[in-house]
Design a protein around this motif. Sequence first.
Motif, mmCIF file in Angstrom:
data_model
loop_
_atom_site.group_PDB
_atom_site.id
_atom_site.type_symbol
_atom_site.label_atom_id
_atom_site.label_comp_id
_atom_site.label_asym_id
_atom_site.label_seq_id
_atom_site.Cartn_x
_atom_site.Cartn_y
_atom_site.Cartn_z
ATOM 1 N N TRP A 1 18.660 0.974 15.822
ATOM 2 C CA TRP A 1 17.886 1.781 15.026
ATOM 3 C C TRP A 1 16.548 0.867 14.108
ATOM 4 C CZ3 TRP A 1 18.321 7.036 15.387
ATOM 5 C CH2 TRP A 1 19.388 7.632 16.289
ATOM 6 N N VAL A 2 15.772 1.558 13.934
ATOM 7 C CA VAL A 2 14.548 0.964 13.138
ATOM 8 C C VAL A 2 14.238 2.184 11.985
ATOM 9 C CG1 VAL A 2 12.628 1.863 14.683
ATOM 10 C CG2 VAL A 2 12.229 0.008 12.897
ATOM 11 N N GLU A 3 13.911 1.429 10.964
ATOM 12 C CA GLU A 3 13.697 2.350 9.626
ATOM 13 C C GLU A 3 12.471 2.446 9.025
ATOM 14 O OE1 GLU A 3 15.778 2.695 5.212
ATOM 15 O OE2 GLU A 3 15.432 1.061 6.044
ATOM 16 N N ILE A 4 11.770 3.706 9.139
ATOM 17 C CA ILE A 4 10.522 3.724 8.497
ATOM 18 C C ILE A 4 10.616 4.408 7.106
ATOM 19 C CG2 ILE A 4 8.404 5.195 8.826
ATOM 20 C CD1 ILE A 4 8.911 5.429 11.651
ATOM 21 N N GLY A 5 9.650 3.856 6.413
ATOM 22 C CA GLY A 5 9.607 4.289 4.770
ATOM 23 C C GLY A 5 8.361 4.142 4.131
ATOM 24 N N VAL A 6 8.359 4.578 2.925
ATOM 25 C CA VAL A 6 6.836 4.401 2.149
ATOM 26 C C VAL A 6 7.305 3.633 1.187
ATOM 27 C CG1 VAL A 6 5.268 5.811 0.931
ATOM 28 C CG2 VAL A 6 6.653 6.874 2.700
ATOM 29 N N VAL A 7 6.206 2.539 0.978
ATOM 30 C CA VAL A 7 6.048 1.594 -0.314
ATOM 31 C C VAL A 7 4.905 1.805 -1.205
ATOM 32 C CG1 VAL A 7 7.304 -0.382 0.890
ATOM 33 C CG2 VAL A 7 4.972 -0.083 1.013
ATOM 34 N N ARG A 8 5.215 1.714 -2.575
ATOM 35 C CA ARG A 8 4.342 2.010 -3.385
ATOM 36 C C ARG A 8 4.545 0.728 -4.660
ATOM 37 N NH1 ARG A 8 5.536 4.588 -7.989
ATOM 38 N NH2 ARG A 8 7.645 5.503 -8.224
ATOM 39 N N ARG A 9 3.672 0.899 -5.412
ATOM 40 C CA ARG A 9 3.886 -0.232 -6.466
ATOM 41 C C ARG A 9 4.468 0.542 -7.644
ATOM 42 N NH1 ARG A 9 1.453 -4.973 -7.623
ATOM 43 N NH2 ARG A 9 2.045 -4.703 -9.639
ATOM 44 N N ARG A 10 5.706 -0.205 -8.299
ATOM 45 C CA ARG A 10 6.389 0.427 -9.034
ATOM 46 C C ARG A 10 5.796 0.783 -10.346
ATOM 47 N NH1 ARG A 10 9.939 -3.261 -8.581
ATOM 48 N NH2 ARG A 10 11.360 -2.086 -7.185
ATOM 49 N N ASP A 11 4.736 0.161 -10.651
ATOM 50 C CA ASP A 11 3.816 0.013 -12.002
ATOM 51 C C ASP A 11 2.786 1.182 -11.821
ATOM 52 O OD1 ASP A 11 2.414 -1.424 -10.579
ATOM 53 O OD2 ASP A 11 2.380 -3.097 -12.160
ATOM 54 N N LYS A 12 2.730 1.905 -10.839
ATOM 55 C CA LYS A 12 1.461 2.739 -10.594
ATOM 56 C C LYS A 12 1.793 4.187 -10.735
ATOM 57 C CE LYS A 12 -2.172 4.173 -7.111
ATOM 58 N NZ LYS A 12 -3.315 3.918 -8.140
ATOM 59 N N GLY A 13 0.902 4.750 -11.458
ATOM 60 C CA GLY A 13 1.256 6.288 -11.863
ATOM 61 C C GLY A 13 1.185 6.950 -10.395
ATOM 62 N N ILE A 14 1.997 8.106 -10.733
ATOM 63 C CA ILE A 14 2.180 9.026 -9.174
ATOM 64 C C ILE A 14 1.344 10.377 -9.633
ATOM 65 C CG2 ILE A 14 3.401 10.301 -7.992
ATOM 66 C CD1 ILE A 14 5.686 8.524 -8.281
#
Length: 290
Positions: free
Chosen positions: A263-276
């Motif tokens: 299996w291969v995993e797909i995900g989303v990354v973002r900066r922890r310190d960036k506002g959403i």
Amino acid sequence: MNWTLDQLSAFVIAVEKGSFSAAARELGKAQSRVSTAVANLEIDLGLELFDRSARLPRLTAAGEQIYQEAKVVLRQCQRLDARALTVSSGEEATLTVAMDEALPIERFESFFVRVAEQFPGLKLTLINSSQDDIARWVDEKKADLGILFRQTDELLDSLEFNSIAHFQQSLIVGREHPLANIAEPSLDQLNQHRQLVIRSRIGDSQSRPVSSNHWHIDSYYYITALVIKNVGWALVPEHVATAEWYAKDLVRLSGANITDNQWVEIGVVRRRDKGIGPVMQWMLQQLARE
């Protein structure tokens, strides 16, 4: 206890950089300020965090425990800052999304159609590359979100990863490959032939090979092209193996004898310190439902 976040930050960076002088260069401060901050942290905690008897300071057992806790505290502070930034700002006018070039095209085409309908005024930039580039771009703030395959648990400390899907891998060979007529090859049979294995471009993230005879390649599509030429066998995401421009030239075999790598995993990354903001929040929610 009167320790401060600046003291925790100096301590964590000193651990990760390996010395007070390297931490000072990272923080843009004098070495004396970093060493004083760490010394004051030790006083405030009532613990010896570093063994200074050697040429370079080494963590004590207590220091190792505090290091792990300090990282958690600093990460939570980053999230708090990001939340405050989100509250004080409105909807984003622009966003840049970096995507792994081997992601299933049809699935994400429909996602971006919905983005266009939901946010007609958004200026969106899409860039494509491999996973190491994507993580680096997000870390360097050249992209707001990254969508990528994840090969290992290692990730830059500045980033958060949210899994959105798992894709089964297919065992593929070219039609003229010696394994092509073996429906369910054993590990011994696989080990007799070259395996083409995915890895990042800089080599810090890669799948564990099954065969001792293997090549590392940074693109699932290039791996598949070489498999068609009978250079070797490979495990690739099922949507790559079944793509209409490849399927007729490939033979898909059973990987029942391979105990991992299925299996291969797909995900989303973002900066922890960036506002959403509202747009990113909507996108993250939609991607989690994909």
